[in-house]
Enzyme design. Sequence first.
Site, mmCIF file in Angstrom:
data_model
loop_
_atom_site.group_PDB
_atom_site.id
_atom_site.type_symbol
_atom_site.label_atom_id
_atom_site.label_comp_id
_atom_site.label_asym_id
_atom_site.label_seq_id
_atom_site.Cartn_x
_atom_site.Cartn_y
_atom_site.Cartn_z
ATOM 1 N N HIS A 1 29.555 50.171 40.634
ATOM 2 C CA HIS A 1 29.477 51.605 40.394
ATOM 3 C C HIS A 1 30.306 52.376 39.216
ATOM 4 O O HIS A 1 30.160 53.464 38.884
ATOM 5 C CB HIS A 1 29.794 52.289 41.954
ATOM 6 C CG HIS A 1 31.417 52.577 42.131
ATOM 7 N ND1 HIS A 1 31.837 53.353 43.093
ATOM 8 C CD2 HIS A 1 32.325 51.824 41.526
ATOM 9 C CE1 HIS A 1 33.130 53.122 43.126
ATOM 10 N NE2 HIS A 1 33.594 52.035 42.168
ATOM 11 N N ASP B 1 39.013 38.210 36.946
ATOM 12 C CA ASP B 1 39.079 39.071 36.363
ATOM 13 C C ASP B 1 39.826 39.098 35.037
ATOM 14 O O ASP B 1 39.733 37.868 34.327
ATOM 15 C CB ASP B 1 40.151 40.106 37.124
ATOM 16 C CG ASP B 1 39.901 41.506 37.018
ATOM 17 O OD1 ASP B 1 39.911 42.111 35.947
ATOM 18 O OD2 ASP B 1 39.500 42.253 38.006
HETATM 19 C C1 LIG Z 1 37.219 49.243 40.479
HETATM 20 S S1 LIG Z 1 37.989 47.852 40.351
HETATM 21 C C2 LIG Z 1 37.644 46.994 41.730
HETATM 22 C C3 LIG Z 1 38.344 45.663 41.777
HETATM 23 C C4 LIG Z 1 38.334 44.932 43.071
HETATM 24 N N1 LIG Z 1 36.964 44.239 42.947
HETATM 25 C C5 LIG Z 1 38.563 45.854 44.434
HETATM 26 O O1 LIG Z 1 37.758 46.270 45.063
HETATM 27 O O2 LIG Z 1 39.594 46.054 44.572
HETATM 28 C C6 LIG Z 1 37.414 46.978 38.859
HETATM 29 C C7 LIG Z 1 37.619 45.589 38.351
HETATM 30 O O3 LIG Z 1 36.773 45.565 37.262
HETATM 31 C C8 LIG Z 1 37.679 44.620 36.508
HETATM 32 N N2 LIG Z 1 37.104 44.525 35.001
HETATM 33 C C9 LIG Z 1 36.695 45.417 34.342
HETATM 34 N N3 LIG Z 1 35.926 44.906 33.125
HETATM 35 C C10 LIG Z 1 35.798 43.663 33.226
HETATM 36 C C11 LIG Z 1 35.446 42.757 32.489
HETATM 37 N N4 LIG Z 1 34.496 42.742 31.484
HETATM 38 N N5 LIG Z 1 35.317 41.285 33.201
HETATM 39 C C12 LIG Z 1 36.011 41.071 34.569
HETATM 40 N N6 LIG Z 1 36.556 42.106 35.048
HETATM 41 C C13 LIG Z 1 36.483 43.424 34.566
HETATM 42 C C14 LIG Z 1 38.850 45.491 36.370
HETATM 43 O O4 LIG Z 1 39.981 44.759 35.836
HETATM 44 C C15 LIG Z 1 39.128 45.652 37.797
HETATM 45 O O5 LIG Z 1 39.802 44.856 38.430
#
Ligand SMILES: C[S@@+](CC[C@H](N)C(=O)[O-])C[C@H]1O[C@@H](n2cnc3c(N)ncnc32)[C@H](O)[C@@H]1O
Length: 395
Positions: free
Chosen positions: A302, A261
Amino acid sequence: MATSLDSKIDSLAAQIQSLTAEVQNDDAARKKLLGTTMAAMGQLETPLETVWKIIMSPHAPSALMSLIKLGVIEHLAKAPAPMSSAELSKATGGDQVLIVRLCRPLLPQGIIAEVDAELYAATPITKLLTDPVIVGGYTFMFSCPSHTLTQMPQYLQDNGWKNVNGYPGPFQAAKSTKLTMWPWLCEHPDLLNHFAKFMGGQRMMRIDWFNFLPIAEMMLNGAKKNSEAVLMVDVGGGEGHDIEKFHKAFPDAPGQLVLQDLPDVIGMIKDLHPAVRRMPHDFFQEQPVTGARVYYLRSIMHDWGDDDCVKILRRIADAMTSGYSKVFLNEFILPAKDVPMYPSLLDINMMCILNGMERTEKQWIELLAKAGLRVVRFHTVQNVENEGLIEAELM
Ligand SMILES: C[S@@+](CC[C@H](N)C(=O)[O-])C[C@H]1O[C@@H](n2cnc3c(N)ncnc32)[C@H](O)[C@@H]1O
C-alpha cells in the site's frame, strides 16, 4: 416542541445512557451501539448541517495541535485540580486570550472540560493526548498528510485529474521536494522520531494473522525440514517485530526465519530473537533467498503505486519454487462497495504521502497477475475493518 416528543427523546436518551454502561465490557456490542447512534445522527442532520460540519472540520484539529505544542494539554493532564486560563498562560507563556480561543472548539467533543468560565480540567481524552504514541501520531499526521491534503486538490487539478499511482505525487508537490517520504523524513529527524513512536503504537494494536488462521494447513504442513530450508522471509519487515512474534507463536516450526529490510533499518535493530536471521536487502533487487516456503510482506504494497508493486513482486516470484513457495500479503482488502470509513481514509492517506493506495479484491487479483502470481485465497483478519491476508502462488 410537543411535550410527547420531548418525553420520547428524554426516554431514548436515558435508554442510550443505560445501554452505554451495559456495553462497556462487550466490544462488539459497544461498536454496534456506536454504529447505530452514528447512523441515526446521519439521518437526523440536515444536508446543510453535514456540509457545514465538513467545511469547519480542519479548525478544531489545528487548535488542538497548537495547544499540544504550547504545552496546555500536558499541563492540564498533570494538574491535580482545574486550571484557569490565567494559570495556563503563566505556565506555558501563551497569551491568555489565545488559550481561551483555542480551547473553545475542543469543549463540545469533551477533549477538554470547561468547569467554569475560563476554568479548564482534563478529561480522559486530554490525558490520552499526552501519550507519546498519540502525540507522535498527531504531530506526524499534522505535518505530513494533513499539510499535503490541503494542497492535494490543486495538485490533482494541475495534473489533469489523473489517478495518483506512483512517483511523483501530492507529497512531492506540497513539500517542494524530489524526495519520497522516507528519505524526506530522514532529513527531518524530529518528525522521523514522532513517526517511529506512532508506528510502534500501531503495532501494539495489531491483530496477528498467525494467531488464528490455519497456519499448519497454510504453511507448516509440507514445509521442508532440512537445515538450509527457509520457512518464511519477512520482506520489508522493519525491525522484525512480526517475524519474532511468529517465532514465539510457533517455536518448533521447521526451517529458518529471515528478516529483510534496507541496510539502515537492519542496522538499527537493538533486540531481536537469535532465531531470526537479519538480512539487509533492497526489495527492488534480486531476491537472494530462493525457494522459501513463504515470502511475507506486511503493509508494503500500500506504500507503492502499481508499477513499483509489480517490480517488488516479480523479484519475489523469480525466487519462488513452483508448487511450494507462497506469497502472503497482509493488507487491506477493500470490498467493491460499502468500504468502511477507516480504510477509505487510509487510502487517501497513502495517496497523499506515498503515492500508494489501498486495493480492492479485483485490483489485488490484477496486480498479482502482472507479476505472474495467482490469488489462492483472501483470508479475513477478524475484527479489523477489511484487513486481510492475501495468499498467492506462482501461476
Ligand atoms: C510501512 S513499513 C512496514 C514495515 C513492516 N512490514 C511492518 O508492517 O511493521 C515499510 C517498510 O518497508 C521498508 N522499505 C522501504 N523501501 C524498501 C526497499 N527498497 N527495500 C526493502 N525494504 C524497504 C521500510 O524500511 C519499512 O520498514
